[in-house]
Design a protein around this motif. Structure first.
Motif, short mmCIF file in Angstrom:
data_model
loop_
_atom_site.label_atom_id
_atom_site.label_comp_id
_atom_site.label_asym_id
_atom_site.label_seq_id
_atom_site.Cartn_x
_atom_site.Cartn_y
_atom_site.Cartn_z
N LEU A 108 0.81 -1.21 0.00
CA LEU A 108 0.00 0.00 0.00
C LEU A 108 0.85 1.27 0.00
CD1 LEU A 108 -2.38 -1.14 2.90
CD2 LEU A 108 -2.61 -1.66 0.45
N SER A 109 0.33 2.31 -0.63
CA SER A 109 0.98 3.62 -0.58
C SER A 109 0.85 4.15 0.85
CB SER A 109 0.33 4.59 -1.56
OG SER A 109 0.92 5.87 -1.45
N VAL A 110 1.96 4.56 1.44
CA VAL A 110 1.95 5.00 2.84
C VAL A 110 1.39 6.41 3.01
CG1 VAL A 110 3.85 3.49 3.51
CG2 VAL A 110 4.35 5.81 2.68
N LEU A 111 1.23 7.13 1.88
CA LEU A 111 0.79 8.52 1.93
C LEU A 111 0.31 8.93 0.54
CD1 LEU A 111 0.95 10.75 4.22
CD2 LEU A 111 3.01 11.58 3.06
N ASP A 112 -0.52 9.96 0.46
CA ASP A 112 -0.93 10.49 -0.85
C ASP A 112 0.32 10.90 -1.63
OD1 ASP A 112 -3.43 10.26 0.28
OD2 ASP A 112 -3.92 12.39 0.20
N GLY A 113 0.26 10.73 -2.95
CA GLY A 113 1.40 11.16 -3.76
C GLY A 113 1.24 10.85 -5.22
N THR A 114 2.34 10.95 -5.95
CA THR A 114 2.37 10.70 -7.39
C THR A 114 3.43 9.65 -7.70
OG1 THR A 114 1.77 13.00 -7.82
CG2 THR A 114 2.67 11.75 -9.67
N VAL A 115 3.07 8.66 -8.50
CA VAL A 115 4.04 7.64 -8.92
C VAL A 115 5.01 8.30 -9.90
CG1 VAL A 115 4.37 5.42 -10.06
CG2 VAL A 115 2.35 5.80 -8.61
N VAL A 116 6.26 8.41 -9.53
CA VAL A 116 7.23 9.10 -10.39
C VAL A 116 8.17 8.15 -11.12
CG1 VAL A 116 7.19 11.28 -9.14
CG2 VAL A 116 8.77 9.49 -8.40
N LYS A 117 8.26 6.89 -10.65
CA LYS A 117 9.15 5.96 -11.34
C LYS A 117 8.73 4.52 -11.09
CE LYS A 117 13.63 6.71 -11.10
NZ LYS A 117 15.03 6.74 -10.57
N ILE A 118 8.76 3.74 -12.17
CA ILE A 118 8.59 2.28 -12.08
C ILE A 118 9.75 1.68 -12.85
CG2 ILE A 118 7.14 0.29 -12.65
CD1 ILE A 118 4.71 2.17 -12.55
N GLU A 119 10.51 0.84 -12.19
CA GLU A 119 11.67 0.25 -12.87
C GLU A 119 11.90 -1.17 -12.39
OE1 GLU A 119 15.29 2.35 -11.87
OE2 GLU A 119 14.66 2.64 -9.80
N ASN A 120 12.72 -1.87 -13.15
CA ASN A 120 13.07 -3.24 -12.78
C ASN A 120 14.58 -3.37 -12.84
OD1 ASN A 120 13.43 -6.06 -12.57
ND2 ASN A 120 11.38 -6.40 -13.38
N THR A 121 15.21 -3.60 -11.69
CA THR A 121 16.65 -3.77 -11.64
C THR A 121 16.97 -5.16 -11.12
OG1 THR A 121 16.91 -2.96 -9.36
CG2 THR A 121 16.93 -1.31 -11.13
N TYR A 122 18.17 -5.62 -11.41
CA TYR A 122 18.56 -6.97 -10.99
C TYR A 122 18.57 -7.08 -9.47
CZ TYR A 122 21.16 -11.31 -10.47
OH TYR A 122 21.53 -12.57 -10.10
N LEU A 123 19.17 -6.11 -8.79
CA LEU A 123 19.34 -6.21 -7.34
C LEU A 123 18.04 -6.04 -6.56
CD1 LEU A 123 22.73 -4.35 -6.73
CD2 LEU A 123 22.30 -6.81 -6.73
N LEU A 124 17.20 -5.06 -6.96
CA LEU A 124 15.98 -4.76 -6.19
C LEU A 124 14.69 -5.22 -6.86
CD1 LEU A 124 16.79 -1.25 -4.68
CD2 LEU A 124 16.89 -3.49 -3.58
N GLY A 125 14.78 -5.77 -8.05
CA GLY A 125 13.57 -6.26 -8.73
C GLY A 125 12.66 -5.12 -9.16
#
Length: 200
Positions: A108-125
């Motif tokens: 869940l989103s912990v606070l109101d806001g705007t999604v600024v980035k969605i990415e997929n990296t090897y280390l953090l998925g």
């Protein structure tokens, strides 16, 4: 001639003594960086964090909610003491809180806001970053690749961001979990400052 030889011996002894002192000091510093028991920290229940992790909540007027229901803290925040990464087999700073939960648990989103980035990296998925007011951002990593939001989307506190998975290859041995970060003015800060995990 004998005096010259004695002087050489004296200089050599001083050099050896100095090197010995330096080596002992370096060893002491190295030992100080390792936790007292020399092994990875014991996981803590999300309602009973590891000793020493309780930090007073001083986020001011900002009231975050938990990023997921239930779960257990398996690796707490640390920017000084090293934490052991059993996947990468190394000690490292861990500027996040890892919360284990069943695969598919809603995040869940912990606070109101705007999604600024969605990415997929090897280390953090799969990782989603939400920007909030007052220079705050929340980061949700090791998510299922099928996230519930898109870049630029406005989210409300409690909206589903995605689901827990084990997509973070750099923490694969930890199983399904949420790798959760909070940033203030683009600097990673301790989530305990904004979320009282021990009260949930």
């Amino acid at each position: 001639m004998q005096a010259k030889k004695n002087n050489k011996n004296l200089v050599r002894n001083i050099l050896y003594s100095t090197l010995g002192v330096i080596m002992v000091a370096a060893l002491a510093v190295g030992i100080a960086l390792i936790p007292r028991n020399g092994v990875p920290e014991t996981p803590g229940d999300i309602n009973n964090p590891p000793p020493g992790s309780e930090i007073p909540v001083d986020g001011g007027e900002v009231e975050f909610i938990m990023p997921l229901e239930g779960g257990a803290i398996i690796k707490d925040f640390s920017d000084t003491a090293l934490r052991f990464n059993s996947t990468l087999k190394q000690w490292e700073a861990h500027k996040a809180i890892d919360i284990s939960a069943e695969s598919g648990t809603p995040v869940l989103s912990v606070l109101d806001g705007t999604v600024v980035k969605i990415e997929n990296t090897y280390l953090l998925g799969t990782t989603v970053t939400v920007e909030h007011a007052d220079g705050l951002k929340s980061v949700y990593a090791s998510l299922n690749s099928d996230v519930a939001v898109s870049e630029g989307q406005q989210v409300k506190q409690g909206d589903v961001i995605g689901a827990v998975s084990n997509s973070a290859k750099g923490e694969l041995n930890d199983g399904p979990h949420l790798h959760f970060e909070i940033l203030k003015d683009n600097k990673k800060v301790n989530p305990h400052l904004y979320i009282s995990f021990s009260d949930k």
